[in-house]
Design a protein around this motif. Structure first.
Motif, PDB file in Angstrom:
ATOM      1  N   ASP A  50       0.830  -1.206   0.000  1.00 42.39           N
ATOM      2  CA  ASP A  50       0.000   0.000   0.000  1.00 42.39           C
ATOM      3  C   ASP A  50       0.863   1.255   0.000  1.00 42.39           C
ATOM      4  OD1 ASP A  50      -2.315  -1.495   0.093  1.00 42.39           O
ATOM      5  OD2 ASP A  50      -2.664  -1.204   2.237  1.00 42.39           O
ATOM      6  N   ARG A  51       0.332   2.316  -0.589  1.00 46.10           N
ATOM      7  CA  ARG A  51       1.077   3.575  -0.577  1.00 46.10           C
ATOM      8  C   ARG A  51       1.405   3.986   0.867  1.00 46.10           C
ATOM      9  NH1 ARG A  51      -2.144   8.809  -2.514  1.00 46.10           N
ATOM     10  NH2 ARG A  51      -2.600   7.547  -4.379  1.00 46.10           N
ATOM     11  N   GLY A  52       2.634   4.444   1.065  1.00 48.45           N
ATOM     12  CA  GLY A  52       3.059   4.879   2.378  1.00 48.45           C
ATOM     13  C   GLY A  52       3.345   3.766   3.357  1.00 48.45           C
ATOM     14  N   PHE A  53       3.438   2.521   2.865  1.00 46.44           N
ATOM     15  CA  PHE A  53       3.693   1.391   3.759  1.00 46.44           C
ATOM     16  C   PHE A  53       4.743   0.478   3.148  1.00 46.44           C
ATOM     17  CE2 PHE A  53       2.647  -2.781   5.688  1.00 46.44           C
ATOM     18  CZ  PHE A  53       2.784  -2.429   7.023  1.00 46.44           C
ATOM     19  N   ALA A  54       5.529  -0.159   4.024  1.00 49.00           N
ATOM     20  CA  ALA A  54       6.608  -1.057   3.590  1.00 49.00           C
ATOM     21  C   ALA A  54       7.516  -0.314   2.602  1.00 49.00           C
ATOM     22  CB  ALA A  54       6.045  -2.345   3.023  1.00 49.00           C
ATOM     23  N   LYS A  55       7.646  -0.806   1.365  1.00 54.16           N
ATOM     24  CA  LYS A  55       8.586  -0.187   0.429  1.00 54.16           C
ATOM     25  C   LYS A  55       7.937   0.831  -0.511  1.00 54.16           C
ATOM     26  CE  LYS A  55      11.845  -4.083   0.383  1.00 54.16           C
ATOM     27  NZ  LYS A  55      12.556  -5.083  -0.459  1.00 54.16           N
ATOM     28  N   SER A  56       6.644   1.065  -0.371  1.00 51.26           N
ATOM     29  CA  SER A  56       5.964   2.053  -1.217  1.00 51.26           C
ATOM     30  C   SER A  56       6.009   3.437  -0.566  1.00 51.26           C
ATOM     31  CB  SER A  56       4.509   1.646  -1.448  1.00 51.26           C
ATOM     32  OG  SER A  56       4.409   0.501  -2.264  1.00 51.26           O
ATOM     33  N   THR A  57       6.090   4.457  -1.387  1.00 55.54           N
ATOM     34  CA  THR A  57       6.131   5.825  -0.870  1.00 55.54           C
ATOM     35  C   THR A  57       4.731   6.438  -0.903  1.00 55.54           C
ATOM     36  OG1 THR A  57       6.563   6.881  -3.011  1.00 55.54           O
ATOM     37  CG2 THR A  57       8.468   6.053  -1.784  1.00 55.54           C
ATOM     38  N   GLY A  58       4.620   7.632  -0.310  1.00 55.02           N
ATOM     39  CA  GLY A  58       3.333   8.305  -0.223  1.00 55.02           C
ATOM     40  C   GLY A  58       2.874   8.371   1.221  1.00 55.02           C
ATOM     41  N   ASN A  59       1.732   9.005   1.442  1.00 55.00           N
ATOM     42  CA  ASN A  59       1.204   9.202   2.789  1.00 55.00           C
ATOM     43  C   ASN A  59      -0.030   8.332   2.994  1.00 55.00           C
ATOM     44  OD1 ASN A  59       0.206  10.093   5.245  1.00 55.00           O
ATOM     45  ND2 ASN A  59       0.605  12.251   4.815  1.00 55.00           N
ATOM     46  N   PHE A  60       0.125   7.234   3.716  1.00 53.28           N
ATOM     47  CA  PHE A  60      -1.016   6.361   3.978  1.00 53.28           C
ATOM     48  C   PHE A  60      -2.055   7.045   4.854  1.00 53.28           C
ATOM     49  CE2 PHE A  60      -3.403   3.218   6.356  1.00 53.28           C
ATOM     50  CZ  PHE A  60      -3.797   2.340   5.375  1.00 53.28           C
ATOM     51  N   ALA A  61      -1.614   7.850   5.807  1.00 52.42           N
ATOM     52  CA  ALA A  61      -2.514   8.413   6.813  1.00 52.42           C
ATOM     53  C   ALA A  61      -3.577   9.322   6.217  1.00 52.42           C
ATOM     54  CB  ALA A  61      -1.711   9.179   7.861  1.00 52.42           C
ATOM     55  N   THR A  62      -3.275   9.964   5.097  1.00 51.51           N
ATOM     56  CA  THR A  62      -4.248  10.881   4.495  1.00 51.51           C
ATOM     57  C   THR A  62      -4.988  10.263   3.306  1.00 51.51           C
ATOM     58  OG1 THR A  62      -2.548  11.821   3.041  1.00 51.51           O
ATOM     59  CG2 THR A  62      -2.896  12.889   5.187  1.00 51.51           C
ATOM     60  N   ALA A  63      -4.675   9.008   2.979  1.00 51.61           N
ATOM     61  CA  ALA A  63      -5.266   8.375   1.792  1.00 51.61           C
ATOM     62  C   ALA A  63      -6.675   7.877   2.071  1.00 51.61           C
ATOM     63  CB  ALA A  63      -4.395   7.217   1.328  1.00 51.61           C
ATOM     64  N   THR A  64      -7.541   7.961   1.066  1.00 48.62           N
ATOM     65  CA  THR A  64      -8.908   7.460   1.133  1.00 48.62           C
ATOM     66  C   THR A  64      -9.103   6.368   0.081  1.00 48.62           C
ATOM     67  OG1 THR A  64      -9.843   8.994  -0.508  1.00 48.62           O
ATOM     68  CG2 THR A  64      -9.645   9.794   1.776  1.00 48.62           C
ATOM     69  N   ILE A  92     -10.465   3.730  23.494  1.00 49.81           N
ATOM     70  CA  ILE A  92     -11.228   4.895  23.027  1.00 49.81           C
ATOM     71  C   ILE A  92     -10.322   5.828  22.238  1.00 49.81           C
ATOM     72  CG2 ILE A  92     -12.384   7.011  23.803  1.00 49.81           C
ATOM     73  CD1 ILE A  92     -13.706   5.300  25.995  1.00 49.81           C
ATOM     74  N   ASN A  93      -9.078   6.030  22.713  1.00 50.80           N
ATOM     75  CA  ASN A  93      -8.133   6.864  21.965  1.00 50.80           C
ATOM     76  C   ASN A  93      -7.917   6.316  20.562  1.00 50.80           C
ATOM     77  OD1 ASN A  93      -7.750   8.556  24.159  1.00 50.80           O
ATOM     78  ND2 ASN A  93      -5.928   7.463  24.898  1.00 50.80           N
ATOM     79  N   GLN A  94      -7.759   5.010  20.465  1.00 50.84           N
ATOM     80  CA  GLN A  94      -7.535   4.382  19.162  1.00 50.84           C
ATOM     81  C   GLN A  94      -8.766   4.518  18.267  1.00 50.84           C
ATOM     82  OE1 GLN A  94      -6.357   0.374  20.107  1.00 50.84           O
ATOM     83  NE2 GLN A  94      -4.313   0.959  20.775  1.00 50.84           N
ATOM     84  N   GLN A  95      -9.950   4.338  18.868  1.00 53.54           N
ATOM     85  CA  GLN A  95     -11.174   4.439  18.065  1.00 53.54           C
ATOM     86  C   GLN A  95     -11.417   5.866  17.579  1.00 53.54           C
ATOM     87  OE1 GLN A  95     -14.699   2.251  18.597  1.00 53.54           O
ATOM     88  NE2 GLN A  95     -13.863   0.903  20.176  1.00 53.54           N
ATOM     89  N   VAL A  96     -11.133   6.853  18.436  1.00 56.27           N
ATOM     90  CA  VAL A  96     -11.294   8.247  18.000  1.00 56.27           C
ATOM     91  C   VAL A  96     -10.378   8.527  16.811  1.00 56.27           C
ATOM     92  CG1 VAL A  96     -10.921  10.667  18.636  1.00 56.27           C
ATOM     93  CG2 VAL A  96     -12.078   9.120  20.235  1.00 56.27           C
ATOM     94  N   ALA A  97      -9.117   8.072  16.900  1.00 58.43           N
ATOM     95  CA  ALA A  97      -8.174   8.290  15.800  1.00 58.43           C
ATOM     96  C   ALA A  97      -8.663   7.629  14.517  1.00 58.43           C
ATOM     97  CB  ALA A  97      -6.793   7.760  16.192  1.00 58.43           C
ATOM     98  N   MET A  98      -9.179   6.403  14.626  1.00 54.49           N
ATOM     99  CA  MET A  98      -9.651   5.692  13.437  1.00 54.49           C
ATOM    100  C   MET A  98     -10.915   6.339  12.874  1.00 54.49           C
ATOM    101  SD  MET A  98     -12.046   3.317  12.197  1.00 54.49           S
ATOM    102  CE  MET A  98     -12.654   2.338  13.574  1.00 54.49           C
ATOM    103  N   LEU A  99     -11.889   6.600  13.758  1.00 57.96           N
ATOM    104  CA  LEU A  99     -13.177   7.113  13.293  1.00 57.96           C
ATOM    105  C   LEU A  99     -13.074   8.498  12.681  1.00 57.96           C
ATOM    106  CD1 LEU A  99     -15.399   5.915  16.279  1.00 57.96           C
ATOM    107  CD2 LEU A  99     -15.510   5.064  13.941  1.00 57.96           C
ATOM    108  N   THR A 100     -12.126   9.308  13.137  1.00 54.48           N
ATOM    109  CA  THR A 100     -11.998  10.668  12.613  1.00 54.48           C
ATOM    110  C   THR A 100     -10.913  10.788  11.548  1.00 54.48           C
ATOM    111  OG1 THR A 100     -10.484  11.280  14.422  1.00 54.48           O
ATOM    112  CG2 THR A 100     -12.838  11.694  14.767  1.00 54.48           C
ATOM    113  N   SER A 101     -10.390   9.666  11.080  1.00 52.76           N
ATOM    114  CA  SER A 101      -9.395   9.709  10.006  1.00 52.76           C
ATOM    115  C   SER A 101     -10.070  10.053   8.684  1.00 52.76           C
ATOM    116  CB  SER A 101      -8.692   8.353   9.880  1.00 52.76           C
ATOM    117  OG  SER A 101      -9.617   7.357   9.445  1.00 52.76           O
ATOM    118  N   PRO A 102      -9.354  10.709   7.769  1.00 50.29           N
ATOM    119  CA  PRO A 102      -9.933  10.992   6.444  1.00 50.29           C
ATOM    120  C   PRO A 102     -10.436   9.724   5.767  1.00 50.29           C
ATOM    121  CG  PRO A 102      -7.881  12.184   6.734  1.00 50.29           C
ATOM    122  CD  PRO A 102      -7.996  11.251   7.907  1.00 50.29           C
ATOM    123  N   TRP A 103      -9.689   8.618   5.940  1.00 54.40           N
ATOM    124  CA  TRP A 103     -10.076   7.345   5.329  1.00 54.40           C
ATOM    125  C   TRP A 103     -11.457   6.903   5.790  1.00 54.40           C
ATOM    126  CZ3 TRP A 103     -10.595   2.973   8.603  1.00 54.40           C
ATOM    127  CH2 TRP A 103     -10.987   1.789   7.920  1.00 54.40           C
TER     128      TRP A 103
END
Length: 344
Positions: free
Chosen positions: A71-85, A221-232
């Motif tokens: 996936d983009r932004g993971f392992a050997k691929s470049t890019g930003n996974f955190a902002t990808a949808t 709850i911290n983890q769920q807030v981060a996941m639920l409010t992610s752009p993805w």
């Protein structure tokens, strides 16, 4: 087998992967594998299993070239996974498709896409956008609106954990409030504190042991807030596959396990078929497979916690079904091309 890299679906994204070619003389049909939710490597490695390594090996040994990539932004691929949808991942799927078609030894008229779970969303978006995609395989694919799927998923998973009985009307109402809040949010940051407050209210309905089980501890709850409010997630929550499926004109194979707790088989297979046929697609094969979970492992309950304890990585039946179906449709595509060439 060779390491490859190619331009992804956005500037400054380079995708790294593995291309496996069958033995013998080509050109060969080919397929790109697309993984499910979360940052995944080219093997879709999780819980001690590497499903895409197994699937790629089987397909390649049976005459189909396979491209799989990180996936983009993971392992050997470049890019930003955190902002990808999902739209970004679909763009990467299309970039991978075009790259595979261009490779020596590949028949560009016989190349398709195979996606697992959320990856099945990505491949249908790509196929709807580019009618050169020759075929699509959906493994545990989605055929209903994502909010409907997530509500059912939560109910089925909670039942497997033994806590469904405490999912009171109040708890269910809080869940609906969270989804409504996320749909209305202009930015992820705007929703964060309100989502946290609703999750804390939800946690109050459970015992301490139950909070641990369902992930509603303070850290959970911290983890769920981060996941639920992610752009993805915010983007995915609003997705309804019907309009996309109606634009997919190539042959489609959809397989779902009857013990899948993450993507319930019946309503999603029905939705996939209805969506494709609404657009006039007449080459649609859907199969519900008994005793298989979300990863297509034979199982007793389908519980997510069991994935890593099951020795089997992917059912031999699924491997055969996918391989045989691709070969059948690749052969039909080759025959069609010969006829077209002769008549031209």
């Amino acid at each position: 087998m060779r390491e490859v890299s190619f331009a992804g679906g956005a500037p400054n994204v380079t995708l790294a992967g593995t291309l496996t070619m069958p033995e013998g003389k080509g050109p060969f049909p080919g397929v790109v594998l697309l993984s499910g939710s979360g940052a995944q490597d080219r093997d879709e490695a999780l819980m001690g299993h590497r499903p895409f390594l197994v699937l790629a090996d089987y397909l390649t040994r049976n005459g189909t070239a396979v491209l799989r990539f990180d996936d983009r932004g993971f392992a050997k691929s470049t890019g930003n996974f955190a902002t990808a949808t999902y739209e970004d991942f679909a763009a990467d799927a299309l970039a991978a498709f075009k790259f595979l078609r261009s490779q020596d030894g590949i028949d560009p008229a016989r190349v398709g896409l195979c996606g697992h779970s959320e990856g099945a969303i990505h491949v249908t978006i790509a196929a709807a956008a580019d009618h050169d995609v020759d075929f699509v395989v959906m493994l545990a694919g989605v055929g209903v609106a994502m909010e409907q799927l997530l509500v059912r998923q939560q109910r089925d998973v909670m039942r497997s954990l033994g806590v469904e009985q405490v999912a009171s009307p109040e708890v269910k109402a809080l869940g609906k409030k969270i989804f409504a809040l996320l749909r209305a949010a202009k930015t992820p940051e705007e929703a964060g504190e309100e989502v946290r407050a609703l999750l804390e209210q939800m946690a109050a309905h459970y015992t301490p042991a139950q909070r641990t089980t369902v992930g509603l501890t303070n850290n959970g709850i911290n983890q769920q807030v981060a996941m639920l409010t992610s752009p993805w997630f915010i983007k995915l929550l609003a997705y309804d596959p019907a309009a996309t499926l109606a634009k997919v004109k190539c042959p489609v194979l959809a397989l779902n396990g009857e013990k899948d707790l993450q993507v319930s088989y019946q309503e999603n297979l029905d939705g996939i078929r209805d969506g494709l046929e609404a657009g006039g697609n007449k080459d649609v094969t859907t199969r519900a497979l008994p005793d298989l979970n979300h990863l297509f492992q034979h199982c007793q309950t389908g519980a997510i916690s069991g994935y890593g304890r099951i020795e089997e990585t992917m059912s031999p039946e699924v491997l055969r079904l996918v391989s045989d179906w691709i070969k059948q449709h690749a052969a039909a595509g080759a025959k069609k091309d010969m006829v077209g060439g002769a008549s031209g």
